[in-house]
Scaffold this active site. Structure first.
Site, PDB file in Angstrom:
ATOM      1  N   ARG A 120       0.814  -1.219   0.000  1.00 39.66           N
ATOM      2  CA  ARG A 120       0.000   0.000   0.000  1.00 39.66           C
ATOM      3  C   ARG A 120       0.849   1.272   0.000  1.00 39.66           C
ATOM      4  NH1 ARG A 120      -3.502  -2.989   3.819  1.00 39.66           N
ATOM      5  NH2 ARG A 120      -5.248  -3.801   2.591  1.00 39.66           N
ATOM      6  N   LYS A 142       4.044  11.085 -11.427  1.00 42.27           N
ATOM      7  CA  LYS A 142       3.167  10.302 -12.307  1.00 42.27           C
ATOM      8  C   LYS A 142       3.850   8.964 -12.598  1.00 42.27           C
ATOM      9  CE  LYS A 142       0.305  13.593 -14.826  1.00 42.27           C
ATOM     10  NZ  LYS A 142      -0.061  14.108 -16.171  1.00 42.27           N
ATOM     11  N   GLU A 184      11.338  17.543 -24.794  1.00 46.21           N
ATOM     12  CA  GLU A 184      10.669  17.892 -23.532  1.00 46.21           C
ATOM     13  C   GLU A 184      11.301  19.132 -22.895  1.00 46.21           C
ATOM     14  OE1 GLU A 184       7.979  16.697 -22.254  1.00 46.21           O
ATOM     15  OE2 GLU A 184       7.712  14.615 -22.885  1.00 46.21           O
ATOM     16  N   LYS A 226       8.906  22.599 -14.057  1.00 48.49           N
ATOM     17  CA  LYS A 226       7.976  21.510 -13.751  1.00 48.49           C
ATOM     18  C   LYS A 226       7.652  21.480 -12.264  1.00 48.49           C
ATOM     19  CE  LYS A 226       6.589  16.827 -14.535  1.00 48.49           C
ATOM     20  NZ  LYS A 226       6.749  15.568 -15.281  1.00 48.49           N
ATOM     21  N   GLU A 236      -3.418  17.198 -11.144  1.00 45.90           N
ATOM     22  CA  GLU A 236      -4.009  17.660 -12.395  1.00 45.90           C
ATOM     23  C   GLU A 236      -5.510  17.894 -12.255  1.00 45.90           C
ATOM     24  OE1 GLU A 236      -3.881  15.817 -16.793  1.00 45.90           O
ATOM     25  OE2 GLU A 236      -1.897  16.057 -15.892  1.00 45.90           O
ATOM     26  N   ARG A 241      -1.449  21.757 -14.301  1.00 47.54           N
ATOM     27  CA  ARG A 241      -0.525  20.679 -14.667  1.00 47.54           C
ATOM     28  C   ARG A 241      -0.811  20.145 -16.060  1.00 47.54           C
ATOM     29  NH1 ARG A 241       1.927  15.854 -10.877  1.00 47.54           N
ATOM     30  NH2 ARG A 241       3.208  14.926 -12.519  1.00 47.54           N
ATOM     31  N   ASN A 245       1.128  18.679 -20.788  1.00 46.88           N
ATOM     32  CA  ASN A 245       0.762  17.715 -21.829  1.00 46.88           C
ATOM     33  C   ASN A 245       0.835  18.312 -23.236  1.00 46.88           C
ATOM     34  OD1 ASN A 245       0.164  15.544 -20.056  1.00 46.88           O
ATOM     35  ND2 ASN A 245      -1.821  16.462 -19.597  1.00 46.88           N
ATOM     36  N   HIS A 248       1.255  16.207 -26.391  1.00 50.09           N
ATOM     37  CA  HIS A 248       1.082  14.795 -26.056  1.00 50.09           C
ATOM     38  C   HIS A 248      -0.187  14.183 -26.649  1.00 50.09           C
ATOM     39  CE1 HIS A 248       4.359  15.710 -23.386  1.00 50.09           C
ATOM     40  NE2 HIS A 248       4.393  14.484 -22.928  1.00 50.09           N
ATOM     41  N   HIS A 252       0.783  11.186 -28.667  1.00 48.01           N
ATOM     42  CA  HIS A 252       0.401   9.831 -28.268  1.00 48.01           C
ATOM     43  C   HIS A 252      -0.374   9.128 -29.381  1.00 48.01           C
ATOM     44  CE1 HIS A 252       0.773  10.338 -23.607  1.00 48.01           C
ATOM     45  NE2 HIS A 252       1.921  10.099 -24.197  1.00 48.01           N
ATOM     46  N   HIS A 266       9.027   8.305 -27.716  1.00 48.85           N
ATOM     47  CA  HIS A 266       8.140   9.274 -27.088  1.00 48.85           C
ATOM     48  C   HIS A 266       8.511  10.732 -27.376  1.00 48.85           C
ATOM     49  CE1 HIS A 266       5.373  11.086 -24.305  1.00 48.85           C
ATOM     50  NE2 HIS A 266       6.370  11.627 -23.615  1.00 48.85           N
TER      51      HIS A 266
END
Length: 366
Positions: A120, A142, A184, A226, A236, A241, A245, A248, A252, A266
């Site tokens: 956990r 993330k 990036e 960042k 987000e 935030r 993206n 992206h 993507h 990527h």
């Protein structure tokens, strides 16, 4: 050494940036070991860096155990996650232990997610070895794996306890991976920092050619940007935030069309995606066509794809939009897009008609 803090209250953590830091990492890791063994998760391509890290830990009296995985996006899978968790449990990892993620974005994402769910939640440290991971995926918490439905669709927010960045390790990074990470870096200028985009235009080629001082400056600037955004919107929820993206949603979709393969890695997808986001913004009358052209020209100048043709994508607009419909940001049938009113003037638009996107993509050269 540059120290940047991600300010998240009780989960606040430091990001340390310095050339040669990997060999001195034990100075910062030994206090976290609590006299126990530290597990290091890495991949087969990083044997020299693993040897440096384990040597430093041994010299500091810290025992370590390496878990070496297969490189590549294929390792961000249910099967690898299960095997990794089983191995960490076999090693007796406790909640208070710190697992070390030594590698690029794949290792960081996978290890972070494993630590989010193991007992956990246990702790981990990011030691990113690719430029992309140093300026993006290692910071912000993330974590995720990929599934048949798409990329990063199963994951959790789980912040690291510390991030150690050694720009010198980039000397061993393949040129293609370095360029992909650079996409990036530039992204932060495109979002809200026109002056930094100009700095990239002036210095990007030298940075990619090996100038260590330029690399340190770019990494520190990107990480600080960042860190500010993550501190303002960790999960987000308020839209801040989401700015990270940029590129992206388009990117993507291009990656998905290649099956998330080596055909388009990527950072290359992000570069092409940013070019398409600015091109679409210009087509919608939101920003000047010269801004879109300037973004595309910079990607071209450093050998990054600036659209569908250079990304070697010949799919129809309908096919690419269908990939977008699987985006994890989809809400009530609406997909938010990051668009631009100019370079450094990115904003979140929740009113985009996917039909307009499809027509725009169909009109792009192939």
């Amino acid at each position: 050494m540059k120290t940047i803090t991600v300010d998240l209250g009780a989960r606040t953590y430091p990001i340390l940036i310095e050339a040669g830091l990997l060999a001195r990492a034990a100075d910062h890791l030994a206090p976290l070991a609590r006299g126990r063994m530290m597990a290091i998760v890495t991949d087969e391509n990083l044997a020299p860096h693993l040897a440096t890290l384990q040597g430093a830990l041994t010299a500091a009296g810290v025992e370590s155990e390496a878990i070496v995985l297969t490189p590549g996006e294929g390792s961000k899978s249910w099967a690898t996650l299960e095997a990794l968790c089983d191995r960490l449990l076999d090693l007796g990892i406790e909640r208070g232990d710190h697992v070390i993620a030594l590698g690029g974005g794949v290792i960081g994402d996978l290890v972070g997610f494993a630590c989010a769910i193991l007992k956990r939640g246990c702790k981990f440290v990011q030691i990113p070895t690719s430029l992309l991971a140093q300026v993006d995926s290692s910071v912000g918490g993330k974590t995720a794996i990929n599934t048949r439905a798409g990329k990063n669709l199963i994951g959790a927010f789980h912040q690291p306890a510390m991030v150690l960045i050694d720009p010198a390790v980039l000397d061993t990074l393949p040129a293609r991976e370095l360029r992909a990470g650079y996409a990036e870096v530039v992204k932060y200028g495109l979002i809200d920092d026109f002056a930094f985009f100009e700095w990239c235009e002036a210095n990007g080629a030298a940075l990619l050619a090996g100038d260590l001082a330029l690399r340190e400056h770019a990494i520190a600037h990107a990480v600080a940007a960042k860190a500010r955004i993550v501190a303002a919107d960790e999960h987000e929820t308020n839209g801040t935030r989401a700015l990270l993206n940029l590129g992206h949603t388009f990117g993507h979709a291009l990656e998905a069309e290649t099956g998330f393969s080596q055909a388009l890695i990527h950072g290359e997808g992000v570069a092409a995606g940013c070019a398409l986001a600015f091109g679409f913004s210009a087509a919608q009358g939101l920003c000047a066509g010269q801004d879109a052209a300037r973004v595309a020209a910079h990607w071209h100048s450093v050998g990054l794809p600036d659209g569908l043709a250079s990304a070697r994508i010949d799919a129809s607009g309908a096919t690419l939009v269908e990939h977008m419909r699987h985006d994890k940001k989809m809400a009530a049938g609406t997909l938010p897009f990051l668009l631009a009113r100019g370079i450094g003037q990115t904003y979140l638009d929740k009113t985009v008609d996917l039909g307009d996107v499809e027509r725009f993509l169909d009109a792009q050269p192939r």
